[in-house]
Design a protein around this motif. Structure first.
Motif, mmCIF file in Angstrom:
data_model
loop_
_atom_site.group_PDB
_atom_site.id
_atom_site.type_symbol
_atom_site.label_atom_id
_atom_site.label_comp_id
_atom_site.label_asym_id
_atom_site.label_seq_id
_atom_site.Cartn_x
_atom_site.Cartn_y
_atom_site.Cartn_z
ATOM 1 N N GLY A 1 0.842 -1.327 -0.030
ATOM 2 C CA GLY A 1 -0.354 0.181 0.201
ATOM 3 C C GLY A 1 1.069 1.419 0.038
ATOM 4 O O GLY A 1 0.771 2.755 -0.243
ATOM 5 N N ASN A 2 1.843 1.097 0.481
ATOM 6 C CA ASN A 2 2.874 2.293 0.391
ATOM 7 C C ASN A 2 3.770 2.115 -0.491
ATOM 8 O O ASN A 2 5.047 3.256 -0.208
ATOM 9 N N GLY A 3 4.590 1.383 -1.459
ATOM 10 C CA GLY A 3 4.998 1.076 -2.753
ATOM 11 C C GLY A 3 6.282 1.187 -1.884
ATOM 12 O O GLY A 3 7.640 1.501 -2.518
ATOM 13 N N HIS B 1 -14.548 6.342 -1.912
ATOM 14 C CA HIS B 1 -14.720 5.068 -3.105
ATOM 15 C C HIS B 1 -15.332 5.383 -3.703
ATOM 16 O O HIS B 1 -15.767 5.043 -5.420
ATOM 17 N N TYR B 2 -16.797 5.399 -3.773
ATOM 18 C CA TYR B 2 -17.744 6.045 -4.873
ATOM 19 C C TYR B 2 -17.488 6.595 -5.816
ATOM 20 O O TYR B 2 -18.215 6.444 -6.597
ATOM 21 N N LEU B 3 -16.780 7.911 -4.796
ATOM 22 C CA LEU B 3 -16.613 9.358 -6.422
ATOM 23 C C LEU B 3 -15.253 8.194 -7.201
ATOM 24 O O LEU B 3 -15.487 8.448 -8.027
ATOM 25 N N VAL B 4 -14.325 7.535 -6.606
ATOM 26 C CA VAL B 4 -13.549 7.209 -7.236
ATOM 27 C C VAL B 4 -14.133 6.286 -8.728
ATOM 28 O O VAL B 4 -13.840 6.465 -9.614
ATOM 29 N N TRP B 5 -15.117 5.576 -7.779
ATOM 30 C CA TRP B 5 -15.911 4.237 -8.825
ATOM 31 C C TRP B 5 -16.992 5.199 -9.910
ATOM 32 O O TRP B 5 -16.263 4.403 -11.039
ATOM 33 N N SER C 1 -8.715 3.469 -11.298
ATOM 34 C CA SER C 1 -8.244 3.638 -10.656
ATOM 35 C C SER C 1 -8.659 3.097 -9.418
ATOM 36 O O SER C 1 -8.351 3.520 -8.087
ATOM 37 N N MET C 2 -10.002 1.861 -9.124
ATOM 38 C CA MET C 2 -10.724 2.041 -8.402
ATOM 39 C C MET C 2 -9.461 0.953 -7.755
ATOM 40 O O MET C 2 -8.857 0.679 -6.358
ATOM 41 N N GLY C 3 -8.617 0.470 -8.662
ATOM 42 C CA GLY C 3 -7.813 -1.030 -8.132
ATOM 43 C C GLY C 3 -6.381 0.227 -7.162
ATOM 44 O O GLY C 3 -5.941 -0.551 -5.967
ATOM 45 N N VAL C 4 -5.639 1.420 -7.799
ATOM 46 C CA VAL C 4 -4.791 2.113 -6.800
ATOM 47 C C VAL C 4 -5.918 2.075 -5.734
ATOM 48 O O VAL C 4 -5.083 2.462 -4.849
#
Length: 188
Positions: free
Chosen positions: A70-72, A137-141, A153-156
């Motif tokens: 999650g933090n790369g 979450h729903y805004l990105v979706w 974008s949802m995966g990220v």
């Protein structure tokens, strides 16, 4: 670093070493030692696993993995490994401590989605509450669905959430710190 040998009285490193692969970390520590004058001080502030981390504990390994993904991050070192690396680079340790132990509030509180949110105290932290995460979450979706946000974008968003969850779990369990401070000197 493009500096002559022994050119600085002090070198600081804040939140860098945990971002680097192990071989690059070693080279960066050697470079810090090279550019420091004898008696110069090297101060570091890092993320690391604490001595409470148990690599045989499945829950600890899960939390560590969430933090890494999650933090790369390429890997996670223990506080002891940080000290060992500094000593191998030729430094004398002056001070080391996990400042989490002296902090007034938990370092993970601002990203804990289940903390008590007080809009009069910190309105902008709503985004990290459980409700704020749901809105995000729903805004990105929606943005990805209508083509404003790129595919994936949802995966990220999902792995960033897992990273935040891992940090909170690691902080609560005491197995991860983002406040490990060291001060060391290059020998005279």
């Amino acid at each position: 670093m493009p500096f002559p040998d022994e050119s600085f009285d002090a070198v600081t490193c804040v939140y860098l070493f945990h971002e680097l692969p192990p071989a690059v970390r070693r080279e960066a520590a050697r470079e810090a030692a090279r550019v420091l004058k004898p008696g110069g001080v090297f101060a570091s502030y890092e993320w690391c696993l604490t001595d409470k981390y148990d690599p045989t504990n499945a829950e600890h390994r899960r939390i560590r993995q969430e933090i890494l993904i999650g933090n790369g991050l390429p890997t996670a070192r223990t506080c002891e490994e940080v000290l060992t690396a500094m000593k191998k680079a030729g430094f004398e340790i002056l001070e080391e401590q996990d400042l989490v132990k002296t902090a007034d509030i938990s370092w993970y509180e601002p990203i804990d989605p289940y903390r008590a949110w007080r809009p009069w105290r910190d309105f902008w932290s709503f985004k990290t509450t459980i409700w704020g995460r749901a809105v995000t979450h729903y805004l990105v979706w929606f943005l990805e669905t209508v083509g404003i946000a790129p595919k994936g974008s949802m995966g990220v968003s999902g792995f960033l959430k897992k990273g935040a969850d891992g940090l909170v779990a690691g902080g609560k369990a005491g197995i991860y710190t983002v406040m490990y401070f060291t001060a060391a000197r290059k020998p005279l």
